[in-house]
Design a protein around this motif. Structure first.
Motif, PDB file in Angstrom:
ATOM      1  N   LEU A 160      -2.217   5.341  10.579  1.00 27.32           N
ATOM      2  CA  LEU A 160      -3.110   4.260  10.166  1.00 27.32           C
ATOM      3  C   LEU A 160      -4.293   4.190  11.143  1.00 27.32           C
ATOM      4  CD1 LEU A 160      -0.625   1.418   9.177  1.00 27.32           C
ATOM      5  CD2 LEU A 160      -1.708   3.130   7.725  1.00 27.32           C
ATOM      6  N   PRO A 161      -5.468   3.782  10.654  1.00 22.99           N
ATOM      7  CA  PRO A 161      -6.649   3.739  11.525  1.00 22.99           C
ATOM      8  C   PRO A 161      -6.446   2.952  12.816  1.00 22.99           C
ATOM      9  CG  PRO A 161      -7.318   3.529   9.244  1.00 22.99           C
ATOM     10  CD  PRO A 161      -5.813   3.496   9.242  1.00 22.99           C
ATOM     11  N   ALA A 162      -5.739   1.825  12.753  1.00 27.79           N
ATOM     12  CA  ALA A 162      -5.539   1.024  13.965  1.00 27.79           C
ATOM     13  C   ALA A 162      -4.750   1.787  15.016  1.00 27.79           C
ATOM     14  CB  ALA A 162      -4.831  -0.288  13.621  1.00 27.79           C
ATOM     15  N   PRO A 173      -0.748   5.853   4.489  1.00 28.46           N
ATOM     16  CA  PRO A 173      -0.901   6.580   5.761  1.00 28.46           C
ATOM     17  C   PRO A 173      -1.254   8.054   5.580  1.00 28.46           C
ATOM     18  CG  PRO A 173       1.118   5.279   5.734  1.00 28.46           C
ATOM     19  CD  PRO A 173       0.608   5.317   4.327  1.00 28.46           C
ATOM     20  N   TYR A 174      -1.074   8.579   4.378  1.00 27.81           N
ATOM     21  CA  TYR A 174      -1.338   9.992   4.121  1.00 27.81           C
ATOM     22  C   TYR A 174      -2.780  10.259   3.660  1.00 27.81           C
ATOM     23  CZ  TYR A 174       3.710  10.729   4.358  1.00 27.81           C
ATOM     24  OH  TYR A 174       5.009  10.799   4.788  1.00 27.81           O
ATOM     25  N   LEU A 175      -3.596   9.222   3.601  1.00 30.52           N
ATOM     26  CA  LEU A 175      -4.939   9.375   3.037  1.00 30.52           C
ATOM     27  C   LEU A 175      -5.994   9.755   4.074  1.00 30.52           C
ATOM     28  CD1 LEU A 175      -4.990   6.276   0.631  1.00 30.52           C
ATOM     29  CD2 LEU A 175      -4.121   8.585   0.216  1.00 30.52           C
ATOM     30  N   TRP A 176      -5.586   9.929   5.336  1.00 29.51           N
ATOM     31  CA  TRP A 176      -6.547  10.116   6.417  1.00 29.51           C
ATOM     32  C   TRP A 176      -6.429  11.512   7.029  1.00 29.51           C
ATOM     33  CZ3 TRP A 176      -9.553   5.926   6.330  1.00 29.51           C
ATOM     34  CH2 TRP A 176      -9.004   4.753   5.798  1.00 29.51           C
ATOM     35  N   SER A 177      -7.531  11.969   7.635  1.00 30.15           N
ATOM     36  CA  SER A 177      -7.518  13.251   8.336  1.00 30.15           C
ATOM     37  C   SER A 177      -8.324  13.121   9.616  1.00 30.15           C
ATOM     38  CB  SER A 177      -8.098  14.366   7.454  1.00 30.15           C
ATOM     39  OG  SER A 177      -9.455  14.106   7.145  1.00 30.15           O
ATOM     40  N   TRP A 178      -8.102  14.069  10.531  1.00 31.64           N
ATOM     41  CA  TRP A 178      -8.881  14.126  11.768  1.00 31.64           C
ATOM     42  C   TRP A 178      -9.395  15.545  11.946  1.00 31.64           C
ATOM     43  CZ3 TRP A 178     -10.407  10.157  14.821  1.00 31.64           C
ATOM     44  CH2 TRP A 178     -11.088  10.504  16.003  1.00 31.64           C
ATOM     45  N   MET A 179     -10.717  15.685  11.931  1.00 26.90           N
ATOM     46  CA  MET A 179     -11.357  16.982  12.103  1.00 26.90           C
ATOM     47  C   MET A 179     -10.768  18.025  11.155  1.00 26.90           C
ATOM     48  SD  MET A 179     -11.868  16.955  16.267  1.00 26.90           S
ATOM     49  CE  MET A 179     -12.971  18.360  16.306  1.00 26.90           C
ATOM     50  N   GLY A 180     -10.593  17.598   9.906  1.00 23.34           N
ATOM     51  CA  GLY A 180     -10.198  18.512   8.851  1.00 23.34           C
ATOM     52  C   GLY A 180      -8.718  18.692   8.637  1.00 23.34           C
ATOM     53  N   ALA A 191       4.520  17.429  11.981  1.00 25.63           N
ATOM     54  CA  ALA A 191       4.069  17.236  10.598  1.00 25.63           C
ATOM     55  C   ALA A 191       2.959  18.232  10.271  1.00 25.63           C
ATOM     56  CB  ALA A 191       3.644  15.797  10.366  1.00 25.63           C
ATOM     57  N   ARG A 192       1.804  17.743   9.811  1.00 28.65           N
ATOM     58  CA  ARG A 192       0.707  18.643   9.430  1.00 28.65           C
ATOM     59  C   ARG A 192      -0.256  18.940  10.576  1.00 28.65           C
ATOM     60  NH1 ARG A 192       0.654  19.783   4.033  1.00 28.65           N
ATOM     61  NH2 ARG A 192       2.174  18.596   2.843  1.00 28.65           N
ATOM     62  N   GLY A 193      -0.041  18.308  11.711  1.00 31.20           N
ATOM     63  CA  GLY A 193      -0.788  18.681  12.904  1.00 31.20           C
ATOM     64  C   GLY A 193      -1.976  17.823  13.252  1.00 31.20           C
ATOM     65  N   GLY A 194      -2.339  16.861  12.391  1.00 36.58           N
ATOM     66  CA  GLY A 194      -3.536  16.068  12.646  1.00 36.58           C
ATOM     67  C   GLY A 194      -3.481  15.252  13.917  1.00 36.58           C
ATOM     68  N   SER A 195      -2.300  14.723  14.246  1.00 32.38           N
ATOM     69  CA  SER A 195      -2.184  13.933  15.471  1.00 32.38           C
ATOM     70  C   SER A 195      -2.392  14.793  16.705  1.00 32.38           C
ATOM     71  CB  SER A 195      -0.819  13.237  15.536  1.00 32.38           C
ATOM     72  OG  SER A 195      -0.743  12.191  14.604  1.00 32.38           O
ATOM     73  N   LEU A 196      -1.891  16.025  16.667  1.00 30.34           N
ATOM     74  CA  LEU A 196      -2.109  16.928  17.795  1.00 30.34           C
ATOM     75  C   LEU A 196      -3.593  17.225  17.968  1.00 30.34           C
ATOM     76  CD1 LEU A 196       0.746  19.563  17.225  1.00 30.34           C
ATOM     77  CD2 LEU A 196       0.800  17.527  18.681  1.00 30.34           C
ATOM     78  N   ILE A 197      -4.269  17.503  16.842  1.00 32.87           N
ATOM     79  CA  ILE A 197      -5.711  17.775  16.890  1.00 32.87           C
ATOM     80  C   ILE A 197      -6.457  16.553  17.418  1.00 32.87           C
ATOM     81  CG2 ILE A 197      -7.747  18.349  15.519  1.00 32.87           C
ATOM     82  CD1 ILE A 197      -5.706  20.656  15.761  1.00 32.87           C
ATOM     83  N   PHE A 198      -6.106  15.388  16.924  1.00 35.64           N
ATOM     84  CA  PHE A 198      -6.742  14.140  17.351  1.00 35.64           C
ATOM     85  C   PHE A 198      -6.607  13.944  18.857  1.00 35.64           C
ATOM     86  CE2 PHE A 198      -5.175   9.762  18.351  1.00 35.64           C
ATOM     87  CZ  PHE A 198      -6.417   9.195  18.598  1.00 35.64           C
ATOM     88  N   LEU A 226       0.805  -1.218   0.000  1.00 33.28           N
ATOM     89  CA  LEU A 226       0.000   0.000   0.000  1.00 33.28           C
ATOM     90  C   LEU A 226       0.843   1.275   0.000  1.00 33.28           C
ATOM     91  CD1 LEU A 226      -2.809  -1.038   2.503  1.00 33.28           C
ATOM     92  CD2 LEU A 226      -3.001  -0.805   0.027  1.00 33.28           C
ATOM     93  N   ASN A 227       2.133   1.136   0.242  1.00 36.35           N
ATOM     94  CA  ASN A 227       3.005   2.314   0.223  1.00 36.35           C
ATOM     95  C   ASN A 227       2.945   3.048  -1.105  1.00 36.35           C
ATOM     96  OD1 ASN A 227       4.179   2.743   2.725  1.00 36.35           O
ATOM     97  ND2 ASN A 227       5.829   1.297   2.371  1.00 36.35           N
ATOM     98  N   ARG A 228       2.705   2.315  -2.180  1.00 38.41           N
ATOM     99  CA  ARG A 228       2.674   2.964  -3.496  1.00 38.41           C
ATOM    100  C   ARG A 228       1.522   3.966  -3.601  1.00 38.41           C
ATOM    101  NH1 ARG A 228       0.803  -2.360  -6.904  1.00 38.41           N
ATOM    102  NH2 ARG A 228       1.644  -3.360  -5.046  1.00 38.41           N
ATOM    103  N   TYR A 229       0.547   3.826  -2.710  1.00 43.33           N
ATOM    104  CA  TYR A 229      -0.590   4.749  -2.696  1.00 43.33           C
ATOM    105  C   TYR A 229      -0.492   5.769  -1.559  1.00 43.33           C
ATOM    106  CZ  TYR A 229      -2.390   1.028  -5.661  1.00 43.33           C
ATOM    107  OH  TYR A 229      -2.537   0.098  -6.655  1.00 43.33           O
ATOM    108  N   ASP A 230       0.667   5.837  -0.887  1.00 41.62           N
ATOM    109  CA  ASP A 230       0.835   6.739   0.259  1.00 41.62           C
ATOM    110  C   ASP A 230      -0.285   6.533   1.277  1.00 41.62           C
ATOM    111  OD1 ASP A 230       3.150   7.862  -0.778  1.00 41.62           O
ATOM    112  OD2 ASP A 230       2.067   9.460  -1.797  1.00 41.62           O
TER     113      ASP A 230
END
Length: 253
Positions: free
Chosen positions: A57-59, A44-51, A82-89, A38-42
């Motif tokens: 990864l979901p798990a 882990p980069y396909l997900w977001s949290w609250m925008g 990075a882009r901040g999604g983990s902090l927001i989550f 799945l790395n060829r499709y990036d």
């Protein structure tokens, strides 16, 4: 009509199956093979949290939520913004625990302007503190410690530079900040599970041997304060961080 309260049995079965899954080497190998494909499709980069992009990864997201909910830390320190999604989550889960003063501290050597903007304009921004600097630099660590209130329960997530030496240095620097019963989470330990000569692609390629799992295993030989949680890690077969969730047992004297 009454029914039997089976909540304890349900949780016991979850624990048993999680631990059993953690012993299934074939299941882990199949999952790692799929992740590499799945790395060829990036992936882990396909997900977001609250925008905001979360790059997880979901798990891993669900497992981190479980850990936060069960331990209710006052402060979560994450290296690697990075882009901040983990902090927001993580801020959103802290908010759900009802701890009004609970916050997340994000540490990164380079917090880019557009990513800072996404974080600082988010509705949960008041629960997030940003510290720019090398995560193991003395000046950075001094800033981080100053942001931790006296007596606060602290959890740490290490998700910045994934090279062996840097992760080991981070474990040594941030591990002692983790409170009894709380977690030290070392991200992207899956790199240590890939076949020899292979690599996992994130912002750059990370190769087995020079990886977070090897660093964590070394750190665990240096301290008796942490245990690898067999239930959480057991079910993290399709994950970026199998083996990376460590619970603090006691405080060093």
């Amino acid at each position: 009509m009454s029914t039997t309260d089976d909540r304890q049995e349900f949780e016991a079965h979850k624990d048993k199956m999680s631990r059993a899954l953690g012993q299934d080497a074939d299941a882990l190998k199949q999952s790692v093979d799929l992740l590499m494909s799945l790395n060829r499709y990036d992936y882990p980069y396909l997900w977001s949290w609250m925008g905001v992009p979360i790059i997880q990864l979901p798990a891993d997201i669900v497992a981190t939520q479980e850990v936060i909910w069960n331990t209710r830390p006052d402060v979560i320190i994450e290296t690697g913004v990075a882009r901040g999604g983990s902090l927001i989550f993580m801020a959103s889960i802290l908010a759900a625990t009802g701890k009004n003063a609970a916050k997340v501290i994000g540490v990164d050597i380079d917090i880019r302007a557009h990513n800072r903007e996404s974080i600082e304009k988010h509705p949960l921004a008041d629960r997030i503190e940003l510290v720019q600097g090398g995560s193991t630099d003395d000046a950075t660590l001094k800033q981080v410690r100053a942001l931790i209130p006296p007596g606060a329960k602290v959890m740490v997530v290490l998700d910045s530079d994934h090279t062996y030496q840097h992760v080991l240095d981070e474990c040594r620097a941030y591990g002692p900040l983790v409170s009894d019963g709380c977690y030290l989470v070392v991200a992207d330990t899956v790199v240590g599970q890939v076949p020899e000569g292979s690599a996992i692609q994130r912002s750059k390629q990370w190769e087995k041997g020079n990886d977070p799992l090897t660093a964590l295993r070394q750190y665990l030989t240096e301290t008796q304060d942490f245990e690898v949680d067999p239930a959480i890690n057991g079910k993290l077969v399709f994950s970026s961080s199998p083996g990376g969730y460590c619970r603090r047992l006691k405080t060093s004297k």
